[in-house]
Design an enzyme around this catalytic site. Structure first.
Site, PDB file in Angstrom:
ATOM      1  N   GLU A 158       0.821  -1.207   0.000  1.00 23.37           N
ATOM      2  CA  GLU A 158       0.000   0.000   0.000  1.00 23.37           C
ATOM      3  C   GLU A 158       0.855   1.256   0.000  1.00 23.37           C
ATOM      4  OE1 GLU A 158      -3.995   1.869   1.999  1.00 23.37           O
ATOM      5  OE2 GLU A 158      -2.918   0.321   3.107  1.00 23.37           O
ATOM      6  N   ASP A 191      -4.555   4.043  -3.166  1.00 23.92           N
ATOM      7  CA  ASP A 191      -5.687   4.492  -2.359  1.00 23.92           C
ATOM      8  C   ASP A 191      -5.955   5.952  -2.736  1.00 23.92           C
ATOM      9  OD1 ASP A 191      -7.002   5.885  -0.124  1.00 23.92           O
ATOM     10  OD2 ASP A 191      -6.714   4.050   1.024  1.00 23.92           O
ATOM     11  N   HIS A 194      -4.950   8.704  -0.123  1.00 20.01           N
ATOM     12  CA  HIS A 194      -3.514   8.955  -0.044  1.00 20.01           C
ATOM     13  C   HIS A 194      -2.994   9.600  -1.333  1.00 20.01           C
ATOM     14  CE1 HIS A 194      -3.524   6.783   3.665  1.00 20.01           C
ATOM     15  NE2 HIS A 194      -3.801   5.619   3.103  1.00 20.01           N
ATOM     16  N   HIS A 217      -8.028   1.058  -3.057  1.00 19.89           N
ATOM     17  CA  HIS A 217      -8.924   1.587  -2.031  1.00 19.89           C
ATOM     18  C   HIS A 217      -9.524   2.887  -2.548  1.00 19.89           C
ATOM     19  CE1 HIS A 217      -7.206  -0.318   1.923  1.00 19.89           C
ATOM     20  NE2 HIS A 217      -8.166  -1.050   1.379  1.00 19.89           N
ATOM     21  N   ARG A 223     -11.716  11.484   3.322  1.00 18.03           N
ATOM     22  CA  ARG A 223     -11.733  10.090   3.769  1.00 18.03           C
ATOM     23  C   ARG A 223     -13.124   9.624   4.183  1.00 18.03           C
ATOM     24  NH1 ARG A 223      -6.627   7.054   6.800  1.00 18.03           N
ATOM     25  NH2 ARG A 223      -6.586   5.359   5.272  1.00 18.03           N
ATOM     26  N   GLU A 252     -12.616   2.112   1.685  1.00 18.66           N
ATOM     27  CA  GLU A 252     -12.029   2.186   3.020  1.00 18.66           C
ATOM     28  C   GLU A 252     -12.195   3.633   3.470  1.00 18.66           C
ATOM     29  OE1 GLU A 252      -8.074   0.428   4.960  1.00 18.66           O
ATOM     30  OE2 GLU A 252      -7.765   2.388   4.033  1.00 18.66           O
TER      31      GLU A 252
END
Length: 276
Positions: A158, A191, A194, A217, A223, A252
């Site tokens: 990740e 993700d 990020h 993700h 988020r 997520e």
């Protein structure tokens, strides 16, 4: 948009209130809820010792009955609950962590899924400076990559933002590490949360990953669930389709206003976007 994506949501039996894990509680209940809202599977966060043979068999039976899949198993709690990593400078502790990750690989082989390598990579420290950190991490990763290959499992590393880790914060950095160390069974895990913090162009980051993109993700820039912020998920999905990505796209995100509501909002938005 025609696609071969599979959609999932993150889950843990128990979760801290600050964790971006929408679903919690009994694992089969989580699978049933995910199916009810139109998802294809769940990603499971847990410690290695929680994946007993009996629990793994229960998950397999549940998946078979519901036609669901395990999107991935996540190793992060080994690090967050013990402070030990794949780059620990004490060899006995590092060996222990490698052995625990091998347990996740065994579980993933049984469940026919991938293993997420995120927080368990660890961080630099005074007794583990950058040069030593990379040497020790690479020793561990090469051992785990070979073991994963024997088990027909993929490891997905990740890419996490700089406020949470101190390396592997961009797709380029992570891809260069994987390819530069000959990790044949190791792939990128991107993700959107990020990426929004670290990539100058997240679409180019996806294109850079190309066939080495193993897992995705999704969360919005805050988020929270996709669709609640300002990220362009239609363009993100078009770029994923462009590179031929056919894996899981897993929400997520923070469990707000509550976990089930967040999972449902994510599922409805993701399905809506791919139908445009």
């Amino acid at each position: 948009m025609e696609h071969n994506f599979k959609f999932g949501v993150s889950y843990a039996e128990q979760r801290p209130l600050t964790a971006p894990l929408p679903l919690c509680g009994d694992v089969c209940d989580a699978f049933r809820y995910a199916k009810d809202i139109g998802l294809d599977g769940i990603e499971i966060h847990g410690r290695e010792y929680e994946f007993t043979d009996e629990q793994v068999e229960r998950i397999k039976v549940c998946c078979g009955e519901l036609g669901m899949k395990v999107a991935a198993v996540v190793t992060g709690r080994v690090y967050t609950q013990t402070g030990l990593s794949l780059a620990d400078p004490v060899s006995e502790r590092r060996t222990w962590v490698v052995d625990q990750v091998k347990r996740y690989i065994d579980v993933a082989a049984s469940l026919k899924t991938d293993v997420v390598i995120g927080w368990v990579k660890g961080r630099f420290s005074l007794d583990n400076p950058q040069s030593l950190y990379y040497r020790l991490l690479t020793e561990s990763m090469k051992e785990l990559d070979a073991y994963a290959g024997m088990k027909c499992v993929r490891l997905v590393v990740e890419v996490i933002n700089r406020y949470e880790v101190d390396c592997f914060i961009t797709a380029r950095e992570t891809l260069d590490y994987i390819e530069g160390n000959g990790l044949e069974h190791t792939y990128l895990h991107l993700d959107t949360f990020h990426m929004n913090l670290e990539e100058t162009d997240m679409y180019e980051a996806i294109r850079l990953a190309g066939p080495r993109l193993g897992y995705m993700h999704v969360a919005d820039n805050t988020r929270l669930a996709p669709g609640t912020g300002c990220l362009d998920f239609k363009k993100i999905f078009e770029t994923l389709k462009e590179i031929g990505y056919e894996g899981f796209i897993t929400a997520e995100c923070f469990p707000k206003p509550d976990g089930k509501a967040a999972a449902k909002a994510a599922a409805e938005y993701l399905k809506k976007i791919v139908s445009l």
